[in-house]
Enzyme design. Structure first.
Site, short mmCIF file in Angstrom:
data_model
loop_
_atom_site.label_atom_id
_atom_site.label_comp_id
_atom_site.label_asym_id
_atom_site.label_seq_id
_atom_site.Cartn_x
_atom_site.Cartn_y
_atom_site.Cartn_z
N GLN A 33 2.95 10.08 1.32
CA GLN A 33 4.26 9.40 1.41
C GLN A 33 5.18 9.77 0.25
O GLN A 33 6.39 9.55 0.34
CB GLN A 33 4.09 7.88 1.44
CG GLN A 33 3.44 7.37 2.71
CD GLN A 33 3.31 5.86 2.67
OE1 GLN A 33 2.34 5.32 2.15
NE2 GLN A 33 4.30 5.17 3.19
N HIS A 61 -2.74 7.53 6.78
CA HIS A 61 -1.72 8.42 6.20
C HIS A 61 -2.34 9.73 5.71
O HIS A 61 -1.72 10.78 5.79
CB HIS A 61 -1.03 7.75 5.00
CG HIS A 61 0.13 6.87 5.36
ND1 HIS A 61 1.26 7.33 5.99
CD2 HIS A 61 0.33 5.54 5.14
CE1 HIS A 61 2.12 6.31 6.15
NE2 HIS A 61 1.58 5.22 5.65
N CYS A 88 5.66 -0.15 7.15
CA CYS A 88 5.32 1.03 6.35
C CYS A 88 6.55 1.41 5.52
O CYS A 88 7.66 1.40 6.05
CB CYS A 88 4.94 2.18 7.29
SG CYS A 88 4.49 3.69 6.42
N LEU A 89 6.32 1.73 4.25
CA LEU A 89 7.45 2.09 3.39
C LEU A 89 8.14 3.35 3.88
O LEU A 89 9.31 3.58 3.55
CB LEU A 89 6.97 2.26 1.94
CG LEU A 89 6.48 0.98 1.25
CD1 LEU A 89 5.95 1.28 -0.14
CD2 LEU A 89 7.59 -0.06 1.19
N HIS A 98 -4.70 1.48 7.25
CA HIS A 98 -3.35 2.03 7.40
C HIS A 98 -3.13 3.18 6.41
O HIS A 98 -2.61 4.24 6.78
CB HIS A 98 -2.34 0.89 7.19
CG HIS A 98 -0.90 1.29 7.16
ND1 HIS A 98 0.03 0.78 8.04
CD2 HIS A 98 -0.21 2.13 6.34
CE1 HIS A 98 1.22 1.31 7.78
NE2 HIS A 98 1.10 2.13 6.75
N GLU A 99 -3.56 2.97 5.15
CA GLU A 99 -3.34 4.00 4.13
C GLU A 99 -4.23 5.22 4.37
O GLU A 99 -3.79 6.35 4.17
CB GLU A 99 -3.56 3.43 2.72
CG GLU A 99 -2.67 2.25 2.34
CD GLU A 99 -1.19 2.47 2.64
OE1 GLU A 99 -0.73 3.63 2.57
OE2 GLU A 99 -0.51 1.49 2.97
N GLY A 150 0.84 -1.19 0.00
CA GLY A 150 0.00 0.00 0.00
C GLY A 150 0.87 1.24 0.00
O GLY A 150 2.03 1.20 0.43
#
Ligand code: NI
Length: 173
Positions: free
Chosen positions: A51, A141, A95-96, A137-138, A46
């Protein structure tokens, strides 16, 4: 398509609320494509526009196992959770923007999300399992919330110190 640079926490841009979009034009469609390419390359399941430094309400997800399943990219504009189950599930998240850190997070096990798709159509999706976790989660963000914000302040501060060290070591401003 082009790869986008992924911001690494702590970064002020990851703590801001993203703006809703009025629709999907060529620029937004291209952003979705670039975000998907960036997510697959990372690799991740994701990615949210903040991000990559864009404070707009756009997310992409694909939780399929690439070894055994066909890819199933989902791109969403203005995603909104309109129903969440009382049942909770605990999932180890990463998380990236927070490389190499994983921690258990508790969230509703099932959600219904309403969003605008790449063609500008309003859609509703019932999600469970990893997909439900990933979508929540996304969407977090988009509200300036990271998965470490769901942990105790002790754990969060420990991770943030690790991340500061990571950024120094990798020469990231
Ligand atoms: Ni993330």
């Amino acid at each position: 398509m082009s790869l986008l640079d992924i911001l690494i926490a702590p970064d002020a841009r990851l703590k801001q609320k993203a703006k809703p979009l009025s629709g999907v034009d060529g620029r937004v469609a291209r952003l979705m494509d670039d975000m998907l390419e960036t997510m697959y390359k990372a690799p991740g399941i994701g990615l949210a526009a903040p991000q990559v430094g864009i404070l707009e309400r756009v997310i992409v997800v694909d939780v399929t196992d690439h070894k055994t399943e066909k890819p199933n990219p989902i791109a969403m504009v203005n995603p909104e959770i309109i129903r969440a189950s009382d049942d909770l599930s605990v999932t180890q998240e990463g998380c990236l923007s927070i490389p190499d850190i994983y921690a258990d997070v508790t969230r509703p096990a099932e959600v219904t999300v309403r969003y605008v798709d790449r063609d500008g159509e309003v859609r509703t999706l019932d999600a469970g399992g990893l997909l439900a976790t990933c979508i929540q989660h996304e969407i977090d963000h988009l509200n300036g919330v990271l998965f470490i914000d769901h942990l105790s302040s002790l754990k969060r501060n420990m991770i943030l110190r690790k991340m500061q060290k990571y950024k120094r070591e990798h020469g990231i401003a």
